[in-house]
Design an enzyme around this catalytic site. Structure first.
Site, PDB file in Angstrom:
ATOM      1  N   HIS A 132      -9.704   1.674   0.911  1.00 57.48           N
ATOM      2  CA  HIS A 132      -9.348   2.522   2.053  1.00 57.48           C
ATOM      3  C   HIS A 132     -10.584   2.524   2.952  1.00 57.48           C
ATOM      4  O   HIS A 132     -11.609   3.096   2.585  1.00 57.48           O
ATOM      5  CB  HIS A 132      -9.045   3.945   1.594  1.00 57.48           C
ATOM      6  CG  HIS A 132      -7.685   4.136   1.006  1.00 57.48           C
ATOM      7  ND1 HIS A 132      -7.270   3.506  -0.138  1.00 57.48           N
ATOM      8  CD2 HIS A 132      -6.629   4.901   1.426  1.00 57.48           C
ATOM      9  CE1 HIS A 132      -6.011   3.874  -0.405  1.00 57.48           C
ATOM     10  NE2 HIS A 132      -5.604   4.718   0.525  1.00 57.48           N
ATOM     11  N   HIS A 141       0.850  -1.207   0.000  1.00 58.72           N
ATOM     12  CA  HIS A 141       0.000   0.000   0.000  1.00 58.72           C
ATOM     13  C   HIS A 141       0.881   1.250   0.000  1.00 58.72           C
ATOM     14  O   HIS A 141       1.436   1.640   1.021  1.00 58.72           O
ATOM     15  CB  HIS A 141      -0.921   0.007   1.233  1.00 58.72           C
ATOM     16  CG  HIS A 141      -1.920   1.116   1.226  1.00 58.72           C
ATOM     17  ND1 HIS A 141      -3.271   0.916   1.453  1.00 58.72           N
ATOM     18  CD2 HIS A 141      -1.800   2.448   1.013  1.00 58.72           C
ATOM     19  CE1 HIS A 141      -3.924   2.065   1.382  1.00 58.72           C
ATOM     20  NE2 HIS A 141      -3.039   3.024   1.131  1.00 58.72           N
ATOM     21  N   GLN A 201      -9.755   8.773  -5.043  1.00 59.41           N
ATOM     22  CA  GLN A 201      -9.343   9.489  -3.827  1.00 59.41           C
ATOM     23  C   GLN A 201     -10.417  10.451  -3.300  1.00 59.41           C
ATOM     24  O   GLN A 201     -10.597  10.606  -2.112  1.00 59.41           O
ATOM     25  CB  GLN A 201      -8.040  10.260  -4.104  1.00 59.41           C
ATOM     26  CG  GLN A 201      -7.556  11.156  -2.973  1.00 59.41           C
ATOM     27  CD  GLN A 201      -7.075  10.387  -1.758  1.00 59.41           C
ATOM     28  OE1 GLN A 201      -5.961   9.875  -1.732  1.00 59.41           O
ATOM     29  NE2 GLN A 201      -7.911  10.296  -0.734  1.00 59.41           N
ATOM     30  N   GLU A 246     -10.684   4.893   7.672  1.00 60.98           N
ATOM     31  CA  GLU A 246      -9.445   5.576   8.078  1.00 60.98           C
ATOM     32  C   GLU A 246      -9.830   6.876   8.782  1.00 60.98           C
ATOM     33  O   GLU A 246      -9.663   7.983   8.275  1.00 60.98           O
ATOM     34  CB  GLU A 246      -8.558   5.877   6.857  1.00 60.98           C
ATOM     35  CG  GLU A 246      -7.159   6.348   7.260  1.00 60.98           C
ATOM     36  CD  GLU A 246      -6.271   6.692   6.067  1.00 60.98           C
ATOM     37  OE1 GLU A 246      -6.761   6.665   4.925  1.00 60.98           O
ATOM     38  OE2 GLU A 246      -5.087   7.007   6.305  1.00 60.98           O
ATOM     39  N   ASP A 261       2.481   3.585   2.827  1.00 58.66           N
ATOM     40  CA  ASP A 261       1.392   4.495   2.453  1.00 58.66           C
ATOM     41  C   ASP A 261       1.883   5.764   1.741  1.00 58.66           C
ATOM     42  O   ASP A 261       1.520   6.012   0.608  1.00 58.66           O
ATOM     43  CB  ASP A 261       0.528   4.863   3.669  1.00 58.66           C
ATOM     44  CG  ASP A 261      -0.874   5.326   3.280  1.00 58.66           C
ATOM     45  OD1 ASP A 261      -1.182   5.379   2.075  1.00 58.66           O
ATOM     46  OD2 ASP A 261      -1.669   5.641   4.170  1.00 58.66           O
ATOM     47  N   HIS A 305       1.257   5.233  -2.340  1.00 58.28           N
ATOM     48  CA  HIS A 305       0.698   6.114  -3.379  1.00 58.28           C
ATOM     49  C   HIS A 305       1.876   6.720  -4.140  1.00 58.28           C
ATOM     50  O   HIS A 305       2.367   7.795  -3.799  1.00 58.28           O
ATOM     51  CB  HIS A 305      -0.150   7.222  -2.748  1.00 58.28           C
ATOM     52  CG  HIS A 305      -1.354   6.709  -2.013  1.00 58.28           C
ATOM     53  ND1 HIS A 305      -2.614   6.731  -2.549  1.00 58.28           N
ATOM     54  CD2 HIS A 305      -1.478   6.141  -0.791  1.00 58.28           C
ATOM     55  CE1 HIS A 305      -3.478   6.194  -1.689  1.00 58.28           C
ATOM     56  NE2 HIS A 305      -2.801   5.834  -0.609  1.00 58.28           N
ATOM     57  N   TRP A 334      -0.351  14.226   3.008  1.00 57.01           N
ATOM     58  CA  TRP A 334      -0.824  13.529   4.203  1.00 57.01           C
ATOM     59  C   TRP A 334       0.296  13.308   5.218  1.00 57.01           C
ATOM     60  O   TRP A 334       0.055  13.224   6.415  1.00 57.01           O
ATOM     61  CB  TRP A 334      -1.403  12.159   3.825  1.00 57.01           C
ATOM     62  CG  TRP A 334      -2.661  12.253   3.051  1.00 57.01           C
ATOM     63  CD1 TRP A 334      -3.934  12.186   3.553  1.00 57.01           C
ATOM     64  CD2 TRP A 334      -2.795  12.452   1.628  1.00 57.01           C
ATOM     65  NE1 TRP A 334      -4.831  12.341   2.527  1.00 57.01           N
ATOM     66  CE2 TRP A 334      -4.176  12.495   1.347  1.00 57.01           C
ATOM     67  CE3 TRP A 334      -1.887  12.596   0.580  1.00 57.01           C
ATOM     68  CZ2 TRP A 334      -4.674  12.684   0.052  1.00 57.01           C
ATOM     69  CZ3 TRP A 334      -2.376  12.781  -0.705  1.00 57.01           C
ATOM     70  CH2 TRP A 334      -3.753  12.831  -0.963  1.00 57.01           C
TER      71      TRP A 334
HETATM   72 ZN   LIG Z   1      -3.538   5.067   1.163  1.00 58.72          ZN
END
Ligand SMILES: [Zn+2]
Length: 420
Positions: free
Chosen positions: A213, A59, A155, A216, A312, A61, A318
């Site tokens: 996802h 996982h 997203q 979260e 991630d 991005h 983020w």
């Molecule tokens: Zn993610």
């Protein structure tokens, strides 16, 4: 015919050294070889070092990496929600070449830390599908060094972004391997539920994997994982379905969690925890006691469910940190999850190797077994406990019998006699 003998390998779970014979890119034999078998073979002495199947990053991005200024992390609240908003403001200004250029930096770091399998979640809520085009090209460019799965990830929402569901389907036609969703970010609970139904509809129509996802958020009422597991169970899709994050599970009351675990076990879905990312993003609305932000990792493992760890983010809206090195993630993950009995430490490497492979649904061709592709890494350690305790580095990575890289032993200079 290319043949190589990697001798004196220490395989996980075994105290004895063994030999690994590689022939025509495959593991030919994994057991001690006789002297006559060794003659005329290229021989590499692994000197008792720990040999593992390659690390798996399930996982990340890669279309987001290095997208922030290192002097101005614009996500002031440090939350998931503000991260999505900041990303939405910058994502339209990128070209395919720019995305590729930044992603290559991250992929190269991942390769050099021993990763050979990557699942990247690619934002498809953007009409030009710039991220997807970049990743499809990189999947091809890097195919000899890493196996990459691409998730069509909405997203900004399957339904809370205009034509999100259509963009996901278009991404599948363009070559995505996995279908994603983000139900806890949809405008309403109903849209979140609808997005999960859509994921299964598409996955079955196109024979794809699922990675959502899921929950979260610190909201204890975010309970999409029960719907995800139920849909997986009813459609016999559990082993092909993954719940990423499930942070809210850390906030559920135990009565509900006990009930939830029944369907989780029946479904047999996979779980991905991103410990550093969620330690950073979650708990931001708390004072003290402050929640840890991660899912119930030991309880899921004790229930016989498959759990793996992932990075991630690397320097994106983020999360300002990240290096692509899964050993760092493992170290953080076993601490935050309190996976610290001796047995758990000995088995910890599974969380970034075989458990990740199971999540990526590649377990039938992954691992050090005769007949599989000769892919493996060698750690600078002779034992899995020491490897985890010392956060051992990877000294070489081998794919189809050839070196992706080989590192020289670390050296240092000192005038102190005691250190010599
Ligand atoms: Zn993610």
């Amino acid at each position: 015919m290319s043949k190589k003998l990697f001798k004196n390998a220490r395989l996980k779970g075994s105290q004895k050294l063994t030999d690994i014979l590689v022939e025509n890119e495959k593991f030919k034999k994994i057991s001690p070889c006789q002297d006559k078998e060794k003659s005329n073979l290229e021989q590499i002495d692994l000197k008792g070092k720990l040999v593992l199947p390659p690390y798996v990053e399930p996982h990340i991005h890669l279309d987001y990496v290095y997208s922030i200024s290192t002097t101005d992390f614009k996500n002031k609240s440090g939350t998931l929600i503000e991260g999505i908003q900041k990303w939405s403001e910058i994502k339209h200004d990128r070209s395919v070449e720019e995305v590729k250029e930044k992603a290559r930096i991250a992929i190269n770091k991942e390769i050099l830390s021993g990763i050979q399998y990557v699942r990247t979640h690619v934002d498809v809520t953007e009409p030009n599908l710039t991220s997807l085009k970049a990743m499809l090209e990189l999947r091809e460019e890097y195919k000899d060094a890493i196996t990459m799965q691409i998730v069509a990830f909405p997203q900004e929402g399957m339904y809370s972004y205009q034509y999100g569901d259509k963009l996901v389907e278009e991404a599948i036609h363009m070559g995505a391997d996995v279908i994603g969703a983000i139900p806890h970010y949809e405008f309403t609970k109903e849209l979140g539920e609808l997005s999960l139904k859509k994921v299964f509809e598409l996955a079955m129509k196109y024979d794809k994997l699922i990675d959502v996802h899921c929950d979260e958020i610190d909201d204890e009422e975010s309970r999409f994982v029960e719907s995800l597991a139920t849909l997986a169970y009813l459609n016999s899709m559990g082993e092909r379905t993954t719940a990423s994050h499930t942070c809210a599970m850390g906030s559920y009351n135990n009565a509900y969690a006990n009930k939830l675990f029944r369907i989780l076990k029946l479904s047999n879905i996979n779980f991905i925890s991103c410990p550093t990312e969620n330690m950073h993003l979650q708990g931001k609305g708390d004072t003290y006691p402050k929640r840890r932000g991660v899912t119930r990792v030991p309880e899921l493992l004790d229930a016989g469910l498959n759990v793996c760890f992932a990075q991630d983010s690397i320097s994106d809206p983020w999360y300002p940190l990240g290096s692509g090195n899964l050993m760092n993630i493992l170290d953080a993950g076993i601490h935050i999850s309190q996976l610290t009995t001796m047995e758990q430490i000995y088995n910890a490497l599974d969380l970034i190797t075989i458990n990740g492979a199971k999540t990526m649904y590649i377990h039938d061709r992954y691992g050090i077994q005769e007949g599989h592709d000769a892919n493996f890494i060698v750690l600078d350690s002779s034992d899995e406990y020491d490897a985890v305790r010392e956060r051992a580095g990877v000294i070489c990575s081998i794919r189809k019998g050839e070196y992706l890289f080989k590192k020289s032993p670390e050296s240092y200079e000192t005038k102190l006699q005691i250190l010599k």
